[in-house]
Design an enzyme around this catalytic site. Structure first.
Site, mmCIF file in Angstrom:
data_model
loop_
_atom_site.group_PDB
_atom_site.id
_atom_site.type_symbol
_atom_site.label_atom_id
_atom_site.label_comp_id
_atom_site.label_asym_id
_atom_site.label_seq_id
_atom_site.Cartn_x
_atom_site.Cartn_y
_atom_site.Cartn_z
ATOM 1 N N CYS A 1 42.430 64.885 50.519
ATOM 2 C CA CYS A 1 41.430 65.941 50.376
ATOM 3 C C CYS A 1 40.325 65.999 51.421
ATOM 4 O O CYS A 1 40.209 66.985 52.148
ATOM 5 C CB CYS A 1 40.833 65.870 48.980
ATOM 6 S SG CYS A 1 40.506 64.197 48.401
ATOM 7 N N HIS B 1 33.236 67.904 48.985
ATOM 8 C CA HIS B 1 33.889 66.622 49.284
ATOM 9 C C HIS B 1 33.846 66.243 50.755
ATOM 10 O O HIS B 1 34.792 65.652 51.287
ATOM 11 C CB HIS B 1 35.330 66.619 48.775
ATOM 12 C CG HIS B 1 35.759 65.266 48.304
ATOM 13 N ND1 HIS B 1 37.051 64.950 47.954
ATOM 14 C CD2 HIS B 1 35.049 64.111 48.129
ATOM 15 C CE1 HIS B 1 37.122 63.686 47.575
ATOM 16 N NE2 HIS B 1 35.921 63.149 47.679
#
Length: 488
Positions: free
Chosen positions: A83, A138
């Protein structure tokens, strides 16, 4: 090694404003003449998870329609098999290890996307675009904290985000932050909440003549998964534990995409908007950890899944729609990657590429004209924690090289960055080369290293050179000293 003097929030914002001003000075074309850009990024959506990519059970009518109205990319890649690096690569056009985003970013980890990294949002904001990020961020370990950059430090006027996953699940999340202010518990499911926030921003913009960049980052279908019961009920034949929940989760995300497309239609901007849909990496492996029992994603015919440098970890769905510029119902097997997005947008908007740091992507504008993409270097991936000590891959045409490194012991698969890892990377070299012809062997079952020695040698040298270049550029993050003892 970063300076021990921590950047303050005001210093970070000042640096960002100075860069935006510099970009604005270079831009002479009218912002109103440039296309809007909507990028939709899913989390852990597998190559085979959509009906238009061959799934025989999951219902994705809105994405199927989007593909029918644009081009479906059969050889679309993420910048990484997990990710945080994938997000860094997409926004910067650079192999993520160059910017020090080596792995997923755990809370309080020192990794973050530094202020001197130029993003799509920073470029477009400097050229007069309204910019918005909604959903998963993130790209820092200190989320909503002045010691690390936040979405507004990277060009987003408006942001509504989480550090990592929607918590406690996709249902009624309580960890969103809007423009620096915690929101508290919200009612509904994450993908609908995120889509509605983006739609609300689009409809509330003061000057609708200005173009926009909207970056929608769904949490779906990453764990911990939760889905509307009426969608779960659509899959009565799913009999494995968590299977119907997963299918419904993808279907719920598809609904959210439908809401976004409807909003573009209501605002009468469909013909003026480039829509990009993709995923950050391949699907999660079932039961890899205790909460992954709902992870029934599919890599389709590909080898591996998330955390693999093989195709199942990095090849993802990819759809582009722009009426009048992209032929409806078309399909392309041209290898493309999320690092290509920044140079593509720069060319489409007649804006200069950022200078001072190497880019790894190439403009996809030729693809819109049914021409091959012009690359000066092969597609390249690096992730030190990939399965089976296979951490590097390059693709050139139909050929793909996979490589491991010479360090012992192997790095723990899937872990976030820890002290000593970057030091090991910087002294490592590649070995364990494998060679595949993806046109003839999509599943990467037949290693041709022995039968293609000249090609192997040439591509191995390319991989070594790119690897050393990327690792040399990447920063070595400073970890805080462990309490009571000095940290090496």
């Amino acid at each position: 090694m970063p300076s021990k003097t921590k950047p303050t929030r005001s210093r970070l914002l000042l640096a960002g404003l100075l860069f935006v001003a510099a970009v604005a000075v270079q831009s002479t074309a009218s912002a109103a003449d440039r296309p809007n850009v909507l990028v939709i990024l899913c989390d852990d959506l597998g190559y085979g998870d959509l009906a238009c990519y061959g799934h025989e059970t999951i219902k994705t009518p809105h994405l199927d329609k989007l593909a029918a109205e644009g081009v479906r990319l059969t050889d679309c890649y993420s910048a990484s098999p997990l990710c945080s690096p994938a997000r860094a690569g997409l926004l910067t056009g650079r192999t993520p290890s160059r910017s020090g985003i080596y792995s997923w970013i755990a809370p309080r980890n020192p990794m973050y996307l530094k202020q001197d990294e130029t993003t799509i949002a920073t470029i477009l904001k400097g050229a007069g675009y309204d910019t918005c990020h909604v959903g998963k961020w993130h790209l820092n370990g200190l989320f909503n904290h002045p010691k690390q950059t936040q979405p507004d430090d990277h060009g987003f006027d408006y942001w509504f985000s989480t550090q990592n996953n929607a918590s406690p699940t996709h249902r009624n999340p309580k960890n969103f932050v809007r423009n620096g202010e915690p929101v508290g518990e919200l009612e509904g499911f994450s993908c609908q909440i995120v889509a509605n926030e983006g739609i609300g921003w689009l409809k509330s913009r003061g000057d609708t003549d200005k173009p926009f960049f909207l970056h929608v980052c769904f949490h779906e279908p990453h764990e911990p998964i939760d889905s509307p019961q009426e969608l779960v009920d659509d899959y009565p034949d799913a009999n494995r534990r968590g299977e119907a929940l997963y299918y419904a989760n993808v279907a719920n995300m598809d609904r959210a995409v439908g809401s976004l497309m409807q909003a573009l239609d209501e605002l009468d901007v469909v013909d003026d908007t480039l829509v990009v849909f993709t995923s950050d990496n391949g699907p999660e492996t079932l039961n890899r950890y205790s909460n992954a029992w709902r992870s029934h994603g599919s890599p389709g015919p590909l080898r591996g899944m998330k955390l693999h440098i093989y195709e199942g970890g990095i090849r993802v769905p990819g759809i582009l729609r722009w009426p009048g510029r992209i032929e409806a119902g078309s399909e392309s097997s041209e290898p493309v990657c999320s690092v290509d997005l920044l140079p593509t947008i720069c060319e489409l908007t007649d804006l200069p590429l950022p200078k001072g740091k190497p880019l790894d992507g190439a403009s996809l504008v030729p693809l819109l004209e049914d021409k091959p993409v012009k690359r000066t270097k092969p597609l390249f991936w690096h992730y030190y924690g990939a399965f089976h000590n296979r951490q590097v891959a390059i693709r050139e045409g139909d050929w793909k090289l996979v490589a491991g490194w010479d360090q012992t012991p192997d790095m723990p698969t899937g872990g976030s960055l820890k002290p000593g890892i970057v030091d090991a990377l910087k002294r490592s070299e590649l070995k364990h080369f494998e060679l595949y012809n993806l046109r003839e062997d999509l599943a990467e079952e037949h290693d041709l290293a022995d039968s293609e020695p000249e090609r192997l040698q040439r591509m191995a040298e390319q991989a070594r050179q790119l690897y050393q270049e990327v690792i040399a550029e990447g920063p070595n993050w400073e970890f805080p000293a462990a309490r009571g003892r000095k940290q090496n």
